[in-house]
Design a protein around this motif. Structure first.
Motif, short mmCIF file in Angstrom:
data_model
loop_
_atom_site.label_atom_id
_atom_site.label_comp_id
_atom_site.label_asym_id
_atom_site.label_seq_id
_atom_site.Cartn_x
_atom_site.Cartn_y
_atom_site.Cartn_z
N GLY A 209 0.81 -1.21 0.00
CA GLY A 209 0.00 0.00 0.00
C GLY A 209 0.84 1.26 0.00
N GLN A 210 1.92 1.27 0.79
CA GLN A 210 2.79 2.44 0.82
C GLN A 210 3.49 2.67 -0.51
OE1 GLN A 210 5.21 1.57 4.41
NE2 GLN A 210 4.43 3.50 5.20
N ILE A 211 3.93 1.59 -1.14
CA ILE A 211 4.60 1.73 -2.44
C ILE A 211 3.62 2.24 -3.48
CG2 ILE A 211 5.70 0.44 -4.31
CD1 ILE A 211 6.97 -1.35 -2.20
N LEU A 212 2.39 1.71 -3.48
CA LEU A 212 1.37 2.18 -4.42
C LEU A 212 1.04 3.65 -4.19
CD1 LEU A 212 -1.09 -0.86 -4.52
CD2 LEU A 212 0.51 -0.14 -6.30
N ALA A 213 1.16 4.09 -2.92
CA ALA A 213 0.87 5.49 -2.60
C ALA A 213 2.03 6.42 -2.88
CB ALA A 213 0.46 5.61 -1.13
#
Length: 265
Positions: A209-213
């Protein structure tokens, strides 16, 4: 950060995959169709409600409101643990033991992480405290549920052996020591497997999720390592506490096995 906004149509298409799984379950007579559909509906409604609540919390940071939400999360987690037990404890004991073990472990680990490791100001900042507590409770709930289920089922099916050990002079701890070790091991297996497979077999959800964000990968990795260590410790402490309390509840003050404290089914 360059965040790609998901359209309602994207979510609807993803829901079609779940619907296809439900129809396949119906075709194969797996008796899971209703559970799959209800779980999907609950996920949608619950997450939408959580999104609205978090939006309010992020705007109006208040310790009392955050504490209230945290207590509700623990109570719901306790209810889910009890609902998954085949030979659960009669009355409110199963619920009480689950809530107590998860609350003490999850709250202690979460506060330690917020105050000492992450250092947010204030320490109860909802952007960090609520998601962190949610991850602690979600994994701890699974561990406690599996451990108590194994403990109660083993006690139910091995009651003759337990009573024989008591007749031979063993106390309640010795008579169920093997059952307790097995229950704790079962409760910790999913968490240990998740740690062992992280980064090799799968990319954990928070890191993804952090990478996608748009978070830099190495920063996302550091947070994920922290979370996995915290989750493992939290699950382990809660599982140990729940199994100890659950095993003790199987006996009365005279150390007699009270199998009637478990449900028949």
């Amino acid at each position: 950060m360059n965040v790609i906004t998901l359209s309602p149509w994207a979510l609807a298409l993803a829901a079609v995959l779940v619907l296809a799984l439900a129809l396949l379950s119906l075709r194969l007579r797996l008796t899971l169709t209703q559970e799959i559909i209800i779980a999907a509906l609950r996920t949608t409604v619950q997450l939408l409600l959580v999104g609205l609540v978090l939006k309010t919390l992020f705007t109006h940071v208040h310790l009392g409101l955050i504490t209230l939400i945290a207590c509700v999360m623990v109570l719901i987690a306790g209810r889910e643990v009890v609902a998954r037990q085949r030979h659960g404890y009669t009355g409110m004991w199963g619920f009480g033991m689950s809530v107590m073990s998860m609350a003490v472990s999850a709250f202690a680990v979460t506060v330690f992480a917020l105050v000492v490791l992450i250092g947010t100001t204030p320490w109860y900042t909802p952007q960090y405290s609520i998601p962190l507590l949610g991850m602690m409770l979600g994994n701890t709930m699974s561990g406690v549920s599996l451990a108590l289920d194994r403990l109660t089922q083993s006690a139910w099916h091995q009651r003759a052996q337990i009573e024989a050990r008591l007749l031979l002079g063993q106390d309640w701890r010795e008579s169920v020591s093997g059952l307790r070790r097995d229950a704790v091991r079962v409760g910790l297996i999913p968490t240990v497997n998740a740690m062992a497979a992280a980064g090799v077999v799968s990319l954990p959800g928070m890191m993804t999720g952090q990478i996608l964000a748009g978070t830099p990968p190495l920063e996302a990795v550091k947070y994920q390592i922290l979370i996995m260590f915290l989750v493992t410790a939290c699950t382990g402490f809660a599982t140990l506490a729940a199994v100890w309390l659950g095993a003790k509840r199987l006996f009365d003050e005279r150390e007699r096995l009270r199998i009637d404290r478990l449900r028949a089914e």
